[in-house]
Motif scaffolding. Sequence first.
Motif, mmCIF file in Angstrom:
data_model
loop_
_atom_site.group_PDB
_atom_site.id
_atom_site.type_symbol
_atom_site.label_atom_id
_atom_site.label_comp_id
_atom_site.label_asym_id
_atom_site.label_seq_id
_atom_site.Cartn_x
_atom_site.Cartn_y
_atom_site.Cartn_z
ATOM 1 N N THR A 129 -2.256 -4.923 -1.830
ATOM 2 C CA THR A 129 -3.256 -3.810 -1.650
ATOM 3 C C THR A 129 -4.226 -3.896 -2.412
ATOM 4 O OG1 THR A 129 -2.077 -1.914 -2.615
ATOM 5 C CG2 THR A 129 -1.593 -2.287 -0.438
ATOM 6 N N GLU A 130 -5.308 -2.973 -2.335
ATOM 7 C CA GLU A 130 -6.600 -2.921 -3.490
ATOM 8 C C GLU A 130 -6.225 -2.386 -4.705
ATOM 9 O OE1 GLU A 130 -9.888 -1.010 -1.603
ATOM 10 O OE2 GLU A 130 -10.183 -2.223 -0.031
ATOM 11 N N GLN A 131 -5.073 -1.667 -4.618
ATOM 12 C CA GLN A 131 -4.551 -0.927 -6.014
ATOM 13 C C GLN A 131 -3.682 -1.999 -6.592
ATOM 14 O OE1 GLN A 131 -4.711 0.740 -2.814
ATOM 15 N NE2 GLN A 131 -6.369 1.767 -3.221
ATOM 16 N N GLN A 132 -3.564 -2.913 -6.090
ATOM 17 C CA GLN A 132 -2.599 -4.314 -6.559
ATOM 18 C C GLN A 132 -1.078 -3.782 -6.410
ATOM 19 O OE1 GLN A 132 -4.014 -5.051 -10.550
ATOM 20 N NE2 GLN A 132 -5.533 -6.330 -9.815
ATOM 21 N N GLU A 133 -0.687 -3.173 -5.332
ATOM 22 C CA GLU A 133 0.631 -2.826 -4.927
ATOM 23 C C GLU A 133 1.056 -3.608 -3.659
ATOM 24 O OE1 GLU A 133 2.551 -0.814 -6.397
ATOM 25 O OE2 GLU A 133 1.119 0.060 -8.049
ATOM 26 N N LEU A 134 2.194 -3.929 -3.567
ATOM 27 C CA LEU A 134 2.834 -4.705 -2.756
ATOM 28 C C LEU A 134 2.863 -4.062 -1.389
ATOM 29 C CD1 LEU A 134 5.359 -7.384 -4.110
ATOM 30 C CD2 LEU A 134 2.933 -7.770 -3.640
#
Length: 383
Positions: free
Chosen positions: A149-154
């Motif tokens: 994601t944009e929040q660098q979460e998978l």
Amino acid sequence: MKKDKKQFDITRPDKILMAGLRTLGTIGDNLTFNLYSTLKSESKGKAQTVFIGKKKLEKVAIQLFEYSPDDCMELDQPEDFSALQSPDPKKSYWLNFHGLHEVSLYEDLSKTMSFDRLMVRQMLDTTQRPKVEEYDKYLFFSVKSILQTEQQELNIEQISFILGKNYIISLQEEEGDHFDHIRYKIREKLGMVRHRKSDFLLVQLLDAVLDNYFETIDAFNLIVAELEKEVLKDPTHCTLLKLEKYKKDTQLIKKSLMPFKEALTNILNGRTNFIENENEKYFHDLLNSCKNAMDEIESTSKSLESLANIYFSSLSQKMNETMKVLTTVATIFIPLTFIAGIYGMNFEYMPELKYRYGYFVVWGVMGAVLILMLLYFKRKKWL
């Protein structure tokens, strides 16, 4: 004789810190896993079909494609699935679902298509390991799609496929653009999708899922490059937290890719009747792509492990430099403190006490000792 419990080495605080970070990172996962395990046990005890996972949509969206080389029909929210029960042999059908939480809808689908009850429970269980299973009239294929994601979460999504005679059913947890380019090909009659059977469409869908892995791995490689600069320049505790987070993420990707590869291998080795001979080469190409993705994420994982080692090495180096300075200062002041201690004694008969220039002589000796020690340290390259 009982084995002793595993003890942490108190001489390695870095290991204690790493173990603590891993524990903190798995608390939430364990709680979720225990919750789903309880739900599974209860559903089995009551012989019920339940949805196991996180509800990501308010309402299930359905889309049906009915196509052939000459025409294509697209239908949103079909009221029944009778078209798949006795499909036209000259056409192919693709029924796609967004959302898995409406159990009654899938029970109706199961009754219409005479699906195995166990398979229905598996496709509604988002905690299942990716797998492939062949039944008499259809092939069940379950995979995990992973995107950053944009929040660098998978964002991990389970996608299941049911391949039958002239039809394929896909089930997604949420709406996404994984298959938009395939829909475009079907609408515009591009490529070979409308000229091939449903097994070729399955290859296209699986390839789109695998593209998500490559996109995520490429994003990870960019992050690793930035972390490498940070580790080598000025690492902080936040750097360590980032390294641990992305190491955990790479493990999740590897855990999802491994059964993906196993499922493709089983299809090719099992010589299933649902895959035509002319389309086997596309599954072989898909398997090779999966292996390449595994090699890529393995390389990324090793890079993160190396950066973690460099981080702790840099901390040790900084500590050694600090201890070196402190040791040098302490060593220089030891003889000076010794001299000052001697002449600080309150004896009445000390020869040097009556000497007129004694004070300056002592200062001179102390200065000479200081200079000689600095020159000695410099010569030994300790400074």
